[in-house]
Each structure stands twice: as structure tokens, then as C-alpha cells.
Scaffold this motif. Sequence first.
Motif, PDB file in Angstrom:
ATOM      1  N   CYS A  18       0.853  -1.188   0.000  1.00 36.55           N
ATOM      2  CA  CYS A  18       0.000   0.000   0.000  1.00 36.55           C
ATOM      3  C   CYS A  18       0.887   1.235   0.000  1.00 36.55           C
ATOM      4  CB  CYS A  18      -0.891  -0.008   1.242  1.00 36.55           C
ATOM      5  SG  CYS A  18      -1.830   1.506   1.413  1.00 36.55           S
ATOM      6  N   ARG A  19       0.765   2.053  -1.029  1.00 36.10           N
ATOM      7  CA  ARG A  19       1.679   3.198  -1.133  1.00 36.10           C
ATOM      8  C   ARG A  19       1.431   4.243  -0.055  1.00 36.10           C
ATOM      9  NH1 ARG A  19       0.979   5.349  -6.961  1.00 36.10           N
ATOM     10  NH2 ARG A  19       0.021   3.387  -7.484  1.00 36.10           N
ATOM     11  N   LYS A  38      -3.809   7.857 -10.744  1.00 36.55           N
ATOM     12  CA  LYS A  38      -3.091   6.583 -10.595  1.00 36.55           C
ATOM     13  C   LYS A  38      -4.022   5.450 -10.180  1.00 36.55           C
ATOM     14  CE  LYS A  38       1.076   8.911  -9.414  1.00 36.55           C
ATOM     15  NZ  LYS A  38       1.816   9.572  -8.371  1.00 36.55           N
ATOM     16  N   PHE A  39      -5.187   5.815  -9.652  1.00 32.20           N
ATOM     17  CA  PHE A  39      -6.112   4.797  -9.156  1.00 32.20           C
ATOM     18  C   PHE A  39      -7.290   4.586 -10.100  1.00 32.20           C
ATOM     19  CE2 PHE A  39      -3.884   6.778  -5.706  1.00 32.20           C
ATOM     20  CZ  PHE A  39      -3.360   5.680  -5.041  1.00 32.20           C
ATOM     21  N   LEU A  40      -7.177   5.138 -11.309  1.00 31.81           N
ATOM     22  CA  LEU A  40      -8.257   5.006 -12.284  1.00 31.81           C
ATOM     23  C   LEU A  40      -7.757   4.281 -13.523  1.00 31.81           C
ATOM     24  CD1 LEU A  40      -9.627   8.667 -12.241  1.00 31.81           C
ATOM     25  CD2 LEU A  40     -10.412   6.756 -10.869  1.00 31.81           C
ATOM     26  N   ASN A  41      -8.691   3.673 -14.235  1.00 27.51           N
ATOM     27  CA  ASN A  41      -8.306   3.085 -15.520  1.00 27.51           C
ATOM     28  C   ASN A  41      -8.606   4.080 -16.645  1.00 27.51           C
ATOM     29  OD1 ASN A  41     -11.024   2.911 -16.005  1.00 27.51           O
ATOM     30  ND2 ASN A  41     -11.131   0.704 -16.081  1.00 27.51           N
ATOM     31  N   LEU A  47      -9.857   1.668  -9.873  1.00 26.76           N
ATOM     32  CA  LEU A  47      -9.241   0.336  -9.932  1.00 26.76           C
ATOM     33  C   LEU A  47      -9.433  -0.386  -8.609  1.00 26.76           C
ATOM     34  CD1 LEU A  47      -5.878   1.220 -11.683  1.00 26.76           C
ATOM     35  CD2 LEU A  47      -7.669  -0.211 -12.634  1.00 26.76           C
ATOM     36  N   PRO A  48      -9.648  -1.689  -8.648  1.00 25.30           N
ATOM     37  CA  PRO A  48      -9.799  -2.432  -7.399  1.00 25.30           C
ATOM     38  C   PRO A  48      -8.466  -2.551  -6.660  1.00 25.30           C
ATOM     39  CG  PRO A  48      -9.820  -3.926  -9.256  1.00 25.30           C
ATOM     40  CD  PRO A  48      -9.815  -2.549  -9.824  1.00 25.30           C
ATOM     41  N   ARG A  49      -8.543  -2.784  -5.374  1.00 24.98           N
ATOM     42  CA  ARG A  49      -7.305  -2.811  -4.600  1.00 24.98           C
ATOM     43  C   ARG A  49      -6.494  -4.067  -4.832  1.00 24.98           C
ATOM     44  NH1 ARG A  49      -7.326  -4.354   0.905  1.00 24.98           N
ATOM     45  NH2 ARG A  49      -8.956  -5.827   1.388  1.00 24.98           N
ATOM     46  N   ARG A  50      -7.113  -5.079  -5.452  1.00 29.45           N
ATOM     47  CA  ARG A  50      -6.322  -6.271  -5.781  1.00 29.45           C
ATOM     48  C   ARG A  50      -5.306  -5.936  -6.874  1.00 29.45           C
ATOM     49  NH1 ARG A  50     -11.187  -7.671  -8.361  1.00 29.45           N
ATOM     50  NH2 ARG A  50     -10.925  -7.640 -10.616  1.00 29.45           N
ATOM     51  N   LEU A  56      -7.297  -1.594   2.644  1.00 34.13           N
ATOM     52  CA  LEU A  56      -8.749  -1.340   2.681  1.00 34.13           C
ATOM     53  C   LEU A  56      -9.067   0.062   3.195  1.00 34.13           C
ATOM     54  CD1 LEU A  56     -11.622  -2.337   2.324  1.00 34.13           C
ATOM     55  CD2 LEU A  56     -11.515  -3.316   4.586  1.00 34.13           C
ATOM     56  N   LYS A  57      -8.353   0.427   4.259  1.00 32.46           N
ATOM     57  CA  LYS A  57      -8.561   1.731   4.883  1.00 32.46           C
ATOM     58  C   LYS A  57      -8.368   2.870   3.863  1.00 32.46           C
ATOM     59  CE  LYS A  57      -6.217   4.452   8.423  1.00 32.46           C
ATOM     60  NZ  LYS A  57      -5.176   4.345   9.462  1.00 32.46           N
ATOM     61  N   PHE A  58      -7.304   2.767   3.081  1.00 32.02           N
ATOM     62  CA  PHE A  58      -7.022   3.845   2.136  1.00 32.02           C
ATOM     63  C   PHE A  58      -7.804   3.702   0.841  1.00 32.02           C
ATOM     64  CE2 PHE A  58      -3.534   4.459   5.048  1.00 32.02           C
ATOM     65  CZ  PHE A  58      -3.618   5.830   5.213  1.00 32.02           C
ATOM     66  N   GLN A  59      -8.205   2.480   0.501  1.00 28.40           N
ATOM     67  CA  GLN A  59      -9.033   2.297  -0.691  1.00 28.40           C
ATOM     68  C   GLN A  59     -10.357   3.056  -0.515  1.00 28.40           C
ATOM     69  OE1 GLN A  59      -8.266   0.932  -3.518  1.00 28.40           O
ATOM     70  NE2 GLN A  59     -10.224   0.794  -4.544  1.00 28.40           N
ATOM     71  N   LYS A  60     -10.878   2.991   0.700  1.00 28.00           N
ATOM     72  CA  LYS A  60     -12.123   3.709   0.991  1.00 28.00           C
ATOM     73  C   LYS A  60     -11.916   5.214   0.832  1.00 28.00           C
ATOM     74  CE  LYS A  60     -14.070   0.464   4.287  1.00 28.00           C
ATOM     75  NZ  LYS A  60     -14.122   0.186   5.731  1.00 28.00           N
ATOM     76  N   ARG A  61     -10.772   5.674   1.325  1.00 34.80           N
ATOM     77  CA  ARG A  61     -10.487   7.115   1.250  1.00 34.80           C
ATOM     78  C   ARG A  61     -10.241   7.539  -0.188  1.00 34.80           C
ATOM     79  NH1 ARG A  61      -6.728   8.084   6.617  1.00 34.80           N
ATOM     80  NH2 ARG A  61      -8.220   7.154   8.044  1.00 34.80           N
ATOM     81  N   VAL A  62      -9.568   6.676  -0.973  1.00 34.13           N
ATOM     82  CA  VAL A  62      -9.322   6.982  -2.383  1.00 34.13           C
ATOM     83  C   VAL A  62     -10.659   7.086  -3.116  1.00 34.13           C
ATOM     84  CG1 VAL A  62      -8.447   6.023  -4.556  1.00 34.13           C
ATOM     85  CG2 VAL A  62      -7.003   6.011  -2.542  1.00 34.13           C
ATOM     86  N   ALA A  63     -11.541   6.115  -2.858  1.00 36.71           N
ATOM     87  CA  ALA A  63     -12.844   6.100  -3.521  1.00 36.71           C
ATOM     88  C   ALA A  63     -13.616   7.386  -3.212  1.00 36.71           C
ATOM     89  CB  ALA A  63     -13.639   4.883  -3.082  1.00 36.71           C
TER      90      ALA A  63
END
Lengths: 83, 122
Positions: A18-19, A38-41, A47-50, A56-63
Motif C-alpha cells: 500500500c503506497r 493513478k487509481f483510475l483506468n 481500480l480495485p485494490r487487488r 482497505l482503509k485507504f481504498q475507501k479514502r481513495v474512492a
Amino acid sequence: MTLMNEPVNRQENRKKYCRFQKHRIKYVDYKDPDFLLKFLNEQGKILPRRITGTSLKFQKRVAKAVKRARQIALLPYVADGLK
Amino acid sequence: MKVKNYEAVFIISPVLSEEQIKEAVDKFSSLLKDSGADVYHSEDWGLRKLAYPIEKKSTGFYQLFEFKASPEVIAKFELELKRDERVLRFLTVSLDKYGVEYNERRRNGLGKKSETKTEEVA
């Protein structure tokens, strides 16, 4: 010539990370669309976190940040060849 | 009521003249000040291209306010933004402690640099 498969010089499988946790970034800013890109296609989908390796914590914040950036027209909802 | 940190971004219509834009920005900053908010930072991003057209306009003037206020002020502020035809879109966000810290660094011009640096490493 042998029929044996030659060893393929693949790079070592580096573990995903996780960066945000690595660089101790605590706040995901919705005002910075270049970073969020960087988190979009290509189509502007998150983009999914896989794939990105974000926790998970930051994926929510990115979203959340991406959705806010879309609302204020810094990022598109749908795109074609965004990158 | 407890005072919280907020930031508000809004897009002003590009058809206005510079004076009219200034007037609109002044209106909102004075509205906040009059209702007891402490506007400690305001930023003008200038004319920017929108990621998608809003009200058939492809550009807009962005304005950012950072302020401390009690939650009741926000409803009044947002109602005024909604009523104003010059405003294309707005977003008000309450900031947590990390957000406040980040904005402070961003204002000093350090936040962005360190972030891009770290990204290069990644």
C-alpha cells in the motif's frame, strides 16, 4: 538442443504494497486529480485494490476522494482514453 | 456548538467579467464572516477546464475557502450558493486533523513536493 524448458528470467515477484502506508500519506486529497489518476483506468473507473495493492482503509479514502473530485469536475465520470 | 474546520470549493460561471467574479467571491466570503466564521485562507485557481460540461459550459472559475465555523453556518452558506445563478457547482467538506495538517503543508508549498517525491520512489 534440448526439450527442457529454459529458465525464464522473470523479475522476482515483488509483493504488492500500500503506497499510503509505505510513504505515510495520511490524507487523500480530492483537489489533486493528477495523483488520483493513478487509481483510475482508461475509462475513469476506480481500480480495485487487488490491482493497486492499496489497503482497505485507504481504498475507501481513495474512492471518496475520486467521487468528490468527480463532483467538482476535476475528474470525469466517464472517459475515453483518460491517460 | 463545536467549531469545526471546513473547506469549500465552488465553480463560478465563465461568462462573467473579472469584476463580477470578484464581487461574487467577496459576497460569499463576507457572508461567512458575517455569520461568525473565520476564513483563514482563500485561493483562486483561475479559469480551468472542467472534466465534463456543466450547464453547457466547459470552463469555470474555481475558488477555494478554508474556514472555521460551527455546523449551522454551513446550511446557510450552501443555501446561498444554491440560490446564486453565477455558481455552477460547489462542494463543502469538513476536515479531520489529517486534512487540516495536509492543507497547512499545501499552503506552504511543501505538501505537494514531498508527495510527488515519494511517488517517484514508488
